[in-house]
Design an enzyme around this catalytic site. Structure first.
Site, PDB file in Angstrom:
ATOM      1  CB  VAL A  11      -0.958  -0.003   1.215  1.00 47.72           C
ATOM      2  CG1 VAL A  11      -1.587   1.357   1.437  1.00 47.72           C
ATOM      3  CG2 VAL A  11      -2.046  -1.043   0.994  1.00 47.72           C
ATOM      4  CG  PHE A 153     -11.379   1.127  -0.556  1.00 46.57           C
ATOM      5  CD1 PHE A 153     -12.082   0.271   0.278  1.00 46.57           C
ATOM      6  CD2 PHE A 153     -11.402   2.488  -0.272  1.00 46.57           C
ATOM      7  CE1 PHE A 153     -12.803   0.755   1.357  1.00 46.57           C
ATOM      8  CE2 PHE A 153     -12.120   2.986   0.801  1.00 46.57           C
ATOM      9  CZ  PHE A 153     -12.828   2.118   1.632  1.00 46.57           C
ATOM     10  CG  PHE A 253     -15.682  -9.806  -5.322  1.00 49.62           C
ATOM     11  CD1 PHE A 253     -15.162  -8.800  -6.120  1.00 49.62           C
ATOM     12  CD2 PHE A 253     -14.902 -10.285  -4.280  1.00 49.62           C
ATOM     13  CE1 PHE A 253     -13.907  -8.281  -5.888  1.00 49.62           C
ATOM     14  CE2 PHE A 253     -13.643  -9.763  -4.033  1.00 49.62           C
ATOM     15  CZ  PHE A 253     -13.160  -8.753  -4.845  1.00 49.62           C
ATOM     16  CB  ALA A 256     -17.543 -20.875  -7.710  1.00 52.88           C
ATOM     17  CB  CYS A 264      -7.172  -7.511   2.681  1.00 52.08           C
ATOM     18  SG  CYS A 264      -5.851  -6.317   2.379  1.00 52.08           S
ATOM     19  CE  LYS A 267      -4.496  -7.116   7.265  1.00 51.69           C
ATOM     20  NZ  LYS A 267      -5.376  -5.987   7.593  1.00 51.69           N
ATOM     21  NE  ARG A 332       0.866  -9.746   2.977  1.00 49.51           N
ATOM     22  CZ  ARG A 332       0.899  -8.413   3.093  1.00 49.51           C
ATOM     23  NH1 ARG A 332       1.073  -7.854   4.271  1.00 49.51           N
ATOM     24  NH2 ARG A 332       0.747  -7.658   2.028  1.00 49.51           N
TER      25      ARG A 332
HETATM   26  P1  NAD Z   1       3.173  -4.608   4.021  1.00 45.20           P
HETATM   27  O1  NAD Z   1       3.520  -5.591   5.046  1.00 45.20           O
HETATM   28  O2  NAD Z   1       3.419  -4.921   2.581  1.00 45.20           O
HETATM   29  O3  NAD Z   1       3.939  -3.238   4.308  1.00 45.20           O
HETATM   30  C1  NAD Z   1       4.059  -2.671   5.570  1.00 45.20           C
HETATM   31  C2  NAD Z   1       5.435  -2.013   5.647  1.00 45.20           C
HETATM   32  O4  NAD Z   1       5.498  -1.189   6.807  1.00 45.20           O
HETATM   33  C3  NAD Z   1       6.604  -2.997   5.768  1.00 45.20           C
HETATM   34  O5  NAD Z   1       7.516  -2.754   4.708  1.00 45.20           O
HETATM   35  C4  NAD Z   1       7.229  -2.683   7.130  1.00 45.20           C
HETATM   36  O6  NAD Z   1       8.619  -2.837   7.141  1.00 45.20           O
HETATM   37  C5  NAD Z   1       6.822  -1.238   7.305  1.00 45.20           C
HETATM   38  N1  NAD Z   1       6.804  -0.752   8.688  1.00 45.20           N
HETATM   39  C6  NAD Z   1       6.253  -1.325   9.778  1.00 45.20           C
HETATM   40  N2  NAD Z   1       6.426  -0.543  10.851  1.00 45.20           N
HETATM   41  C7  NAD Z   1       7.100   0.563  10.447  1.00 45.20           C
HETATM   42  C8  NAD Z   1       7.565   1.749  11.076  1.00 45.20           C
HETATM   43  N3  NAD Z   1       7.350   1.963  12.377  1.00 45.20           N
HETATM   44  N4  NAD Z   1       8.212   2.663  10.339  1.00 45.20           N
HETATM   45  C9  NAD Z   1       8.419   2.458   9.023  1.00 45.20           C
HETATM   46  N5  NAD Z   1       7.999   1.371   8.363  1.00 45.20           N
HETATM   47  C10 NAD Z   1       7.337   0.439   9.058  1.00 45.20           C
HETATM   48  O7  NAD Z   1       1.629  -4.253   4.254  1.00 45.20           O
HETATM   49  P2  NAD Z   1       0.548  -3.763   3.176  1.00 45.20           P
HETATM   50  O8  NAD Z   1       0.025  -4.924   2.421  1.00 45.20           O
HETATM   51  O9  NAD Z   1       1.093  -2.587   2.432  1.00 45.20           O
HETATM   52  O10 NAD Z   1      -0.618  -3.278   4.141  1.00 45.20           O
HETATM   53  C11 NAD Z   1      -0.526  -2.107   4.912  1.00 45.20           C
HETATM   54  C12 NAD Z   1      -1.895  -1.775   5.466  1.00 45.20           C
HETATM   55  O11 NAD Z   1      -2.798  -1.500   4.396  1.00 45.20           O
HETATM   56  C13 NAD Z   1      -2.549  -2.917   6.260  1.00 45.20           C
HETATM   57  O12 NAD Z   1      -3.286  -2.377   7.315  1.00 45.20           O
HETATM   58  C14 NAD Z   1      -3.470  -3.560   5.238  1.00 45.20           C
HETATM   59  O13 NAD Z   1      -4.566  -4.192   5.846  1.00 45.20           O
HETATM   60  C15 NAD Z   1      -3.919  -2.352   4.459  1.00 45.20           C
HETATM   61  N6  NAD Z   1      -4.356  -2.646   3.098  1.00 45.20           N
HETATM   62  C16 NAD Z   1      -3.643  -3.518   2.328  1.00 45.20           C
HETATM   63  C17 NAD Z   1      -4.040  -3.762   1.021  1.00 45.20           C
HETATM   64  C18 NAD Z   1      -3.287  -4.738   0.155  1.00 45.20           C
HETATM   65  O14 NAD Z   1      -3.801  -5.108  -0.900  1.00 45.20           O
HETATM   66  N7  NAD Z   1      -2.089  -5.159   0.534  1.00 45.20           N
HETATM   67  C19 NAD Z   1      -5.153  -3.098   0.489  1.00 45.20           C
HETATM   68  C20 NAD Z   1      -5.839  -2.203   1.289  1.00 45.20           C
HETATM   69  C21 NAD Z   1      -5.427  -1.975   2.594  1.00 45.20           C
END
Ligand code: NAD
Length: 435
Positions: A11, A153, A253, A256, A264, A267, A332
């Site tokens: 993200v 999103f 969505f 099947a 996402c 969790k 994941r």
């Molecule tokens: P991710 O694990 O790919 O990235 C998170 C990053 O944050 C990691 O690189 C980690 O090293 C870094 N990090 C953690 N703590 C830190 C800190 N204190 N300072 C600096 N960097 C730090 O996670 P993601 O998939 O990008 O998801 C992030 C959030 O967005 C989650 O809450 C997820 O639910 C939400 N989200 C994800 C998606 C998706 O498709 N991946 C879509 C919508 C929302």
């Protein structure tokens, strides 16, 4: 505007690169030095179509930079986005907010001017209140700060398009000044007439969970209809089309498959249930969705064993696709993880090929033999299973596969083949939700 992104994951990195592309000056801060080193060397730490070119052009234009240093990154920022992970907490399924709280503390300590803190991570209702408390404690009265919620999103695999042309942007704000800053941040999308919904902060936090739980419900609903189709001799693809053409339902969505997975839905559905329990508001529909989906993954393993003739011992199964969906390297909570386990439990050996996921998958699935191509994976197998619908698997050379395998059985967990096309090559075809 000067924007700082805390967290350069799926993200944070995509959002940061897109904001830079809008013309903002963006620093992506991540505490993982291997990620930042890779980015500084022009190497993407994740696979996302179009990301490398977008990052390169914005770095070259001087609008996008990377750092491990929160203090330098946050200095002078108009808006600091928190985009760190919120995985399920081990043991109880609540969202683990330790990364968000730690980021808030570090940002609070680094703020050197008026600044809006924007929570982009998916977080339970009330987290914005806590982030605000943490930040204010560090900042005191020296600078003007506000915390807003701006859930994301985007879908992995189509993340850049989703970010630049979103169905909607949700901003939860309790402060007019912060709302104005957010209007400036998203100005290019305002100009493109993307719908922007301003709402309260708690409401915005809940919108994200409600959206994901609804989508997970839609998938799970059609998966149960698919099971019924198999029992009564109906075809789920036609049922999907037949209901999806109704505008009130919509066609998306309703495919099947082996059950939802990914970083996402699993969790977030669990975390929503925890919020509901904490507030004494039972959410029976989402509870059922979680349970049905959990059961489904191992049920897919049993389906494959049935395709092997009911006994997997000494048989070899080839999985095509390991990631939870195509066009990402994200493993994941991928359904493949549970499917592999159930096959190994049943005594089978497993080989696999995935266009982007094998590097991460190799660590998670040490018992699986990773192959260099789909054709190498299927060699001498007793069943070929399509787990992820990568484009590369949509037009396989079935004649060649028929020559390579030991037993001609194709289990198509994504319904990307037509039975007749597969059977023409002598395969037994096992789709989802068909007679
Ligand atoms: P991710 O694990 O790919 O990235 C998170 C990053 O944050 C990691 O690189 C980690 O090293 C870094 N990090 C953690 N703590 C830190 C800190 N204190 N300072 C600096 N960097 C730090 O996670 P993601 O998939 O990008 O998801 C992030 C959030 O967005 C989650 O809450 C997820 O639910 C939400 N989200 C994800 C998606 C998706 O498709 N991946 C879509 C919508 C929302």
């Amino acid at each position: 505007m000067k924007i700082t992104m805390i967290g350069a994951g799926y993200v944070g990195l995509v959002s940061g690169a897109c904001f830079a592309d809008f013309g903002h000056e963006v620093t992506c801060v991540d505490k993982d030095p291997t990620k930042i080193d890779a980015l500084l060397g022009g190497i993407m730490p994740i696979y996302e179509p179009g990301l490398e070119a977008l990052v390169a052009s914005n770095v070259a234009a001087g609008r996008l930079s990377f750092s491990t240093d929160v203090t330098a990154g946050v200095a002078g920022a108009d808006a600091v986005f928190i985009a760190v992970g919120t995985p399920s907490r081990r043991g109880d399924g609540h969202a683990d907010l330790s990364y968000v709280h730690a980021a808030a503390k570090e940002v609070g300590a680094a703020i050197a001017g008026d600044c809006v803190i924007v929570n982009k991570s998916t977080v339970p209702v009330g987290t914005g209140d806590e982030v605000e408390r943490i930040v204010r404690e560090a900042v005191g009265d020296t600078h003007r700060v506000a915390v807003v919620s701006n859930p994301e999103f985007l879908r992995e695999g189509a993340a850049i398009g989703d970010f630049k042309r979103p169905d909607r942007i949700v901003i939860g704000s309790e402060d007019d000044w912060a709302s104005d800053v957010m209007r400036q941040v998203y100005r290019p999308l305002f100009l493109n007439e993307a719908p922007i919904l301003f709402t309260g902060r708690r409401t915005a936090e809940l919108i994200k969970y409600a959206a994901n739980a609804f989508l997970a419900t839609k998938i799970t609903f059609i998966n149960e209809i698919a099971d019924l189709c198999e029992a009564v001799g109906a075809d789920v693809q036609d049922v999907s089309r037949g209901i999806g053409l109704d505008n009130r339902i919509g066609a998306k969505f309703l495919h099947a498959g082996p059950g939802y997975g990914g970083s996402c839905f699993p969790k977030d559905t669990l975390a929503l249930l925890k919020t509901a329990q904490d507030n004494d508001v039972p959410m029976r529909i989402v509870e059922s969705v979680v349970q049905v989906n959990d059961n489904r993954k191992r049920a897919m393993g049993r389906k494959i064993v049935n395709a092997l003739g009911g006994d997997a011992r000494g048989k070899k199964v080839a999985l095509l696709g390991l990631t939870f969906k195509p066009n990402t390297d994200d493993m994941r909570d991928a359904p493949s993880l549970a499917i592999v386990q159930s096959l190994i439990d049943a005594g089978a050996s497993v080989s696999a090929y995935d266009p982007e996921g094998m590097k991460v998958a190799a660590d998670l699935l040490p018992d699986v033999t990773m192959a260099d191509t789909a054709y190498a994976a299927v060699k001498d197998s007793d069943a070929v299973v399509i787990v992820t619908e990568w484009d590369a698997f949509r037009a396989l050379d079935l004649a060649e596969i028929a020559r390579l395998v030991r037993t001609k059985a194709l289990v198509d967990l994504r319904n990307i083949y037509r039975r007749a096309d597969v059977e023409r090559h002598g395969f037994a075809y096992h789709g989802i939700g068909m007679p």
